[in-house]
Design an enzyme around this catalytic site. Structure first.
Site, mmCIF file in Angstrom:
data_model
loop_
_atom_site.group_PDB
_atom_site.id
_atom_site.type_symbol
_atom_site.label_atom_id
_atom_site.label_comp_id
_atom_site.label_asym_id
_atom_site.label_seq_id
_atom_site.Cartn_x
_atom_site.Cartn_y
_atom_site.Cartn_z
ATOM 1 N N VAL A 13 -0.645 91.514 63.028
ATOM 2 C CA VAL A 13 -1.605 92.065 62.081
ATOM 3 C C VAL A 13 -0.897 92.976 61.076
ATOM 4 O O VAL A 13 -1.120 92.889 59.868
ATOM 5 C CB VAL A 13 -2.718 92.832 62.849
ATOM 6 C CG1 VAL A 13 -3.607 93.611 61.886
ATOM 7 C CG2 VAL A 13 -3.551 91.854 63.662
ATOM 8 N N GLU A 152 -4.042 83.490 64.032
ATOM 9 C CA GLU A 152 -2.632 83.093 63.994
ATOM 10 C C GLU A 152 -2.578 81.662 63.468
ATOM 11 O O GLU A 152 -3.439 80.847 63.761
ATOM 12 C CB GLU A 152 -2.027 83.160 65.401
ATOM 13 C CG GLU A 152 -1.884 84.577 65.871
ATOM 14 C CD GLU A 152 -1.113 84.673 67.187
ATOM 15 O OE1 GLU A 152 -0.386 83.736 67.540
ATOM 16 O OE2 GLU A 152 -1.265 85.715 67.839
ATOM 17 N N CYS A 257 -5.896 87.518 71.891
ATOM 18 C CA CYS A 257 -7.131 88.227 71.531
ATOM 19 C C CYS A 257 -8.339 87.888 72.406
ATOM 20 O O CYS A 257 -8.887 88.779 73.057
ATOM 21 C CB CYS A 257 -7.460 87.947 70.070
ATOM 22 S SG CYS A 257 -6.103 88.373 68.982
ATOM 23 N N ARG A 325 1.213 83.709 74.507
ATOM 24 C CA ARG A 325 0.432 84.698 75.248
ATOM 25 C C ARG A 325 -0.889 84.110 75.752
ATOM 26 O O ARG A 325 -1.627 83.503 74.999
ATOM 27 C CB ARG A 325 0.175 85.938 74.378
ATOM 28 C CG ARG A 325 1.419 86.798 74.243
ATOM 29 C CD ARG A 325 1.173 87.959 73.318
ATOM 30 N NE ARG A 325 1.082 87.533 71.923
ATOM 31 C CZ ARG A 325 0.831 88.366 70.914
ATOM 32 N NH1 ARG A 325 0.607 89.633 71.137
ATOM 33 N NH2 ARG A 325 0.787 87.912 69.681
HETATM 34 C C1 UGA Z 1 -8.884 84.936 67.110
HETATM 35 C C2 UGA Z 1 -10.048 84.931 66.100
HETATM 36 O O1 UGA Z 1 -10.366 83.573 65.738
HETATM 37 C C3 UGA Z 1 -9.700 85.709 64.840
HETATM 38 O O2 UGA Z 1 -10.810 85.758 63.960
HETATM 39 C C4 UGA Z 1 -9.318 87.144 65.251
HETATM 40 O O3 UGA Z 1 -8.919 87.928 64.137
HETATM 41 C C5 UGA Z 1 -8.145 87.096 66.238
HETATM 42 O O4 UGA Z 1 -8.545 86.306 67.399
HETATM 43 C C6 UGA Z 1 -7.823 88.499 66.645
HETATM 44 O O5 UGA Z 1 -8.688 89.163 67.235
HETATM 45 O O6 UGA Z 1 -6.756 89.007 66.264
HETATM 46 P P1 UGA Z 1 -6.562 83.604 67.359
HETATM 47 O O7 UGA Z 1 -6.338 84.385 68.617
HETATM 48 O O8 UGA Z 1 -5.438 83.433 66.387
HETATM 49 O O9 UGA Z 1 -7.784 84.257 66.510
HETATM 50 O O10 UGA Z 1 -6.999 82.154 67.829
HETATM 51 P P2 UGA Z 1 -8.240 81.163 67.597
HETATM 52 O O11 UGA Z 1 -7.938 80.198 66.531
HETATM 53 O O12 UGA Z 1 -9.519 81.900 67.487
HETATM 54 O O13 UGA Z 1 -8.232 80.382 68.998
HETATM 55 C C7 UGA Z 1 -8.405 81.062 70.245
HETATM 56 C C8 UGA Z 1 -8.376 80.087 71.394
HETATM 57 O O14 UGA Z 1 -9.555 79.282 71.411
HETATM 58 C C9 UGA Z 1 -7.207 79.106 71.355
HETATM 59 O O15 UGA Z 1 -6.670 78.944 72.645
HETATM 60 C C10 UGA Z 1 -7.842 77.824 70.853
HETATM 61 O O16 UGA Z 1 -7.156 76.661 71.241
HETATM 62 C C11 UGA Z 1 -9.207 77.918 71.505
HETATM 63 N N1 UGA Z 1 -10.229 77.090 70.795
HETATM 64 C C12 UGA Z 1 -10.640 77.430 69.548
HETATM 65 C C13 UGA Z 1 -10.756 75.971 71.426
HETATM 66 O O17 UGA Z 1 -10.385 75.620 72.569
HETATM 67 N N2 UGA Z 1 -11.718 75.234 70.783
HETATM 68 C C14 UGA Z 1 -12.159 75.559 69.534
HETATM 69 O O18 UGA Z 1 -13.050 74.840 69.007
HETATM 70 C C15 UGA Z 1 -11.596 76.671 68.901
#
Ligand code: UGA
Length: 424
Positions: A13, A152, A257, A325
């Site tokens: 961030v 990310e 997160c 992570r």
């Molecule tokens: C997440 C949030 O989306 C961001 O808005 C937030 O700022 C960030 O956390 C944070 O708090 O810093 P991020 O951790 O980069 O972002 O990842 P995501 O893209 O949200 O995915 C999270 C997890 O959910 C991953 O393991 C992804 O594979 C999974 N996921 C996501 C699914 O299994 N299915 C989906 O349809 C979407």
């Protein structure tokens, strides 16, 4: 407007914030406590993979708008705005550990210029803005909450095109000053009190995690109903109240997160006497998903995986990042290993060793003599591999696609047994 900005902490961030604020024209000084990291950043070397970030850091350095210094106190003496972008790891009891933020607040307090605005960007428990105010021990500076919503893999895009900007402040003037930093961005602005801003961040992540656990549960149901979860998600998504996003079933959610923030919100709720049972169940569903995928793999090979070689494609918690992570892939691998399987893995972003896993140099090498190939991260590259070659090197042609990434028809034509998530 050009402002003098300090960013404390150069993790995901912090570094992204520093780079894009410099890109917007502000003068930015970023601070960290690791001398090696500060030196490398000063040369424009970014220690993790994020699309476009290294280029933007170099642009800032070359334009003299982005500098890196050791220690928070060195970054703040001229700063009108100080962003706190510090880690809030999970403490033993599930709560967020605020020791980094508290130490920095105490450290910078005496060095801030009058009227400076300290902005909390880290994901912090509700009430932290007030706590930071007390630790700074200054009547002439403001503390504001401005949570970050970047993902990310698309961090810069998310910062430059945010769905919304949230500012939590007790004074309208400080909120408007922070808003002026982002005047070039077209985005709805929500100005509220600090507690609401902090709650927006947790509630957003918890809601998205709920969507993922919900669709993972629906995927399990679809298998029992003989339905296809992809059509179900599509049919749901056209309803504007539901939307298409975050309805992709998979091996569970991970990353730095969702798991941590969901647990912290359950804990915060407990502290104020509320049992957030919906969210507890989201977390449990996620844990069970790792196990369910493992059992699916067992069924695919016809029983015990003890002593069997399993090929895994994908180690990172999602595609387009090198972040491991709380990766669902690693959780599934842990289950596989505890049941006696030998794991060979490939990930385009992971080259280093992982305990108990043979990390291979390419996707085919991971498949050598494997009883089953398991896809755990949705790297696009995996779609375009030579599956005749995969078939040749594997001991048996069995695929478990935990991201519904590959083409079942093409694979079945090549004699593979294919099993996805929530589909027939
Ligand atoms: C997440 C949030 O989306 C961001 O808005 C937030 O700022 C960030 O956390 C944070 O708090 O810093 P991020 O951790 O980069 O972002 O990842 P995501 O893209 O949200 O995915 C999270 C997890 O959910 C991953 O393991 C992804 O594979 C999974 N996921 C996501 C699914 O299994 N299915 C989906 O349809 C979407």
């Amino acid at each position: 407007m050009t402002a003098q900005v300090a960013v404390i902490g150069t993790g995901y961030v912090g570094l992204t914030t520093g780079a894009y604020l410099a890109h917007l024209g502000h003068r930015v000084v970023c601070a960290d406590v690791l001398a090696e990291k500060v030196e490398a950043l000063g040369r424009g070397e970014v220690p993790f993979f994020e699309t476009g970030l290294e280029e933007m850091v170099r642009e800032g350095i070359d334009g003299n708008r982005l500098n890196f210094v050791m220690g928070a106190a060195a970054a703040v003496p001229d700063a009108e705005f100080v962003f706190l972008c510090l880690p809030t790891p999970q403490a033993q009891d599930g709560s967020a550990d605020l020791s980094y933020i508290e130490a920095v607040a105490a450290d910078i307090g005496p060095h801030l210029i009058p009227d400076a605005v300290v902005i909390n960007k880290s994901t912090v428990p509700v009430g932290t803005t007030t706590r930071v105010e007390r630790l700074l021990a200054r009547d002439d500076v403001h503390v504001v909450s401005n949570p970050e919503f970047l993902r990310e893999g698309t961090a810069l895009h998310d910062c430059l095109h945010p769905d919304r900007i949230v500012i939590g402040s007790d004074t309208h003037e400080a909120a408007m000053r922070v808003a002026s930093l982002f005047e070039h961005l077209e985005s709805p602005l929500i100005v509220t009190n600090p507690a609401s801003a902090e709650a927006i961040k947790y509630a957003s992540n918890a809601f998205l995690a709920t969507k993922v656990s919900f669709i993972n549960a629906v995927a399990q149901l679809c298998e029992l109903f003989g339905a296809d979860v992809r059509d179900v998600a599509l049919g749901m998504g056209y309803d504007k109240r539901i939307g298409f996003e975050f309805l992709r079933p998979g091996p569970g959610f991970g990353g730095s997160c969702f798991p941590k923030d969901a647990r912290a919100l359950v804990r915060m709720a407990e502290d104020v006497g509320y049992d957030f049972d919906v969210l507890r169940s989201v977390i449990e569903t996620n844990q069970r998903q790792f196990q369910w995928v493992t059992e699916k793999i067992e069924r695919a090979v016809g029983g015990s995986i003890d002593g069997q070689t399993i090929a895994v494609w994908g180690l990172t918690f999602k595609a387009r990042t090198d972040d491991l992570r709380e990766s669902p892939s690693l959780h599934v691998i842990e289950h596989l290993r505890s049941r006696g399987a030998k794991v060979r893995a490939f990930d385009p972003m992971v080259r280093h060793e992982i305990e108990g896993v043979e990390v291979c140099g390419d996707a085919y090498a991971a498949c050598q003599d494997a009883a089953v190939l398991v896809v755990l991260t949705e790297w696009d590259d995996f779609r375009w591999l030579d599956f005749d070659k995969v078939a040749d090197v594997m001991a048996s042609r069995v695929v478990v696609d935990a991201r519904n990434l590959l083409d079942p028809t093409g694979l079945r034509r090549r004699g593979f047994q294919y099993d996805g998530i929530g589909r027939i």
